[in-house]
Design an enzyme around this catalytic site. Sequence first.
Site, mmCIF file in Angstrom:
data_model
loop_
_atom_site.group_PDB
_atom_site.id
_atom_site.type_symbol
_atom_site.label_atom_id
_atom_site.label_comp_id
_atom_site.label_asym_id
_atom_site.label_seq_id
_atom_site.Cartn_x
_atom_site.Cartn_y
_atom_site.Cartn_z
ATOM 1 N N HIS A 63 0.822 -1.208 0.000
ATOM 2 C CA HIS A 63 0.000 0.000 0.000
ATOM 3 C C HIS A 63 0.860 1.263 0.000
ATOM 4 O O HIS A 63 0.552 2.244 -0.685
ATOM 5 C CB HIS A 63 -0.925 -0.008 1.214
ATOM 6 C CG HIS A 63 -1.689 1.263 1.385
ATOM 7 N ND1 HIS A 63 -1.282 2.256 2.256
ATOM 8 C CD2 HIS A 63 -2.812 1.726 0.784
ATOM 9 C CE1 HIS A 63 -2.139 3.263 2.188
ATOM 10 N NE2 HIS A 63 -3.067 2.975 1.312
ATOM 11 N N GLU A 66 1.942 2.008 -3.401
ATOM 12 C CA GLU A 66 0.851 2.556 -4.200
ATOM 13 C C GLU A 66 0.856 4.083 -4.146
ATOM 14 O O GLU A 66 0.594 4.755 -5.139
ATOM 15 C CB GLU A 66 -0.469 2.001 -3.680
ATOM 16 C CG GLU A 66 -1.706 2.597 -4.299
ATOM 17 C CD GLU A 66 -2.907 2.443 -3.384
ATOM 18 O OE1 GLU A 66 -3.655 3.423 -3.239
ATOM 19 O OE2 GLU A 66 -3.094 1.353 -2.815
ATOM 20 N N HIS A 67 1.174 4.637 -2.979
ATOM 21 C CA HIS A 67 1.295 6.092 -2.845
ATOM 22 C C HIS A 67 2.580 6.603 -3.495
ATOM 23 O O HIS A 67 2.582 7.602 -4.215
ATOM 24 C CB HIS A 67 1.339 6.469 -1.359
ATOM 25 C CG HIS A 67 0.019 6.428 -0.667
ATOM 26 N ND1 HIS A 67 -0.632 7.563 -0.244
ATOM 27 C CD2 HIS A 67 -0.774 5.391 -0.321
ATOM 28 C CE1 HIS A 67 -1.773 7.226 0.339
ATOM 29 N NE2 HIS A 67 -1.870 5.907 0.317
ATOM 30 N N GLU A 143 -3.836 8.382 6.768
ATOM 31 C CA GLU A 143 -4.852 7.449 6.269
ATOM 32 C C GLU A 143 -5.207 6.417 7.338
ATOM 33 O O GLU A 143 -6.370 6.033 7.489
ATOM 34 C CB GLU A 143 -4.342 6.762 4.999
ATOM 35 C CG GLU A 143 -5.405 6.018 4.228
ATOM 36 C CD GLU A 143 -4.910 5.502 2.888
ATOM 37 O OE1 GLU A 143 -5.659 4.739 2.257
ATOM 38 O OE2 GLU A 143 -3.790 5.853 2.479
#
Length: 444
Positions: A63, A66-67, A143
């Site tokens: 994840h 992904e950023h 997040e």
Amino acid sequence: MSRLTDLVTPGVGAPAPGVLRSELPGGLRVVTEAVAGVRSVSLGIWIGIGSRDESPAQAGAAHFLEHLLFKGTRLRSAASIAEAFDAVGGDLNAFTSKEHTCYYAQVLDTDLALAVDVLADVVTDALLDPADVELERGVVLDEIAMRDDDPEDLVGEMFDEALFSGHPLGRPVIGSEASVRGMARDTLHSFWRDHYRTPRMVVAATGNLTHSHVVGLVGAALGAACVRAGAGVASVPPRRPDPADLVERPRLVLRGEDTEQAHLMLGVPGVSRYDPRRPALAVLNSALGGGPSSRLFQQVRERRGLAYSVYSTYTTYADTGSVAVYAGCAPARLGEVASVVLEVLAEVAAGGISPAEVARAQGNLRGGLVLGLEDTPSRMNRLARAELDHGRQRTIAESLDQIAAVTPADVAALAKELLAAPLTTSVVGPYDDEAELPASLRSG
């Protein structure tokens, strides 16, 4: 040179109209579907890697990447990537799950070349600059905090952690605050280089396109990555791990939060995506808590007014799955809500569901499947998941036939097996300890 492969599986039937597949040197797969009457293209570069492939020290790496990959490449800055898509009205994004990562775009058909070029650049040639790592670390931590501020999301994460205790599927996709704070740039770089390889990649595209044109664009944009993999390297087949060895025992996890509602999730292990009973599970879930006519909705909300939100859900992975019920209610009503939910589960486990409920659930699933494919992003997702998870494409007719073939006896047998298992329960709400929870939950 790419190889155009026949999508027909023996005994299954013809491929879906407009669906074609090629495999390039280096194992890179390209799957496309031409959709009549649209002027857009949805494109995704998928990697068959997700959070379950992380070690404990890497928790959250997929994840985090992904950023991070959007922060810039050797050819493009983060700003220029964003400006390129804003200038054509396109959409550019990514998502990570427990078994997949996808970088996707939706653009006008005339801008397909731009989408392929930018996505390929992002996925294979990102800089992972140390300064960007620190910048995005803060974003990911925000997040996580946002997830913690959403009790419905939080109770779901807690449920997975408890149900899949000790298994990689139990770790949150997003990672933990501790793992993200401790994530080194070298850890992220190694995960990226070790896993983002063309044999694990699928490029899926749907919309106003021709297969040969997409293959040409992808081959040019990802040619270097294919060369690094090596000529003649085959694609990685769908993952087929041994069945997950989950310990079936009652579990209860509580997180005390000053919330206006109590949030409850309870459930049991399910079946894998390869289990032939998966269509029966879909029917069971729909009848149990998939819509306004479902048993849970009728019993909890319509007849008793105990909660605004109540539903059932299921997941299927390569080796296991889950079936769960969620409800959000006033804290004072948690005991009554839990009692009704447990009563419904016990009734369905003992007696299955009626033929009328089966027929209604089948109609709901058929309609949802077809209506869900009215847009190109949904079709793109279906193509890629089928390739990664099954190694072949199923026609819509085949999927509809599988739903139609489910009988009340099929559902009853599956319900008896699954719903009689010890329950895993997670609760988020204004409770200091488990002693304040209803006895029905504390007893498992």
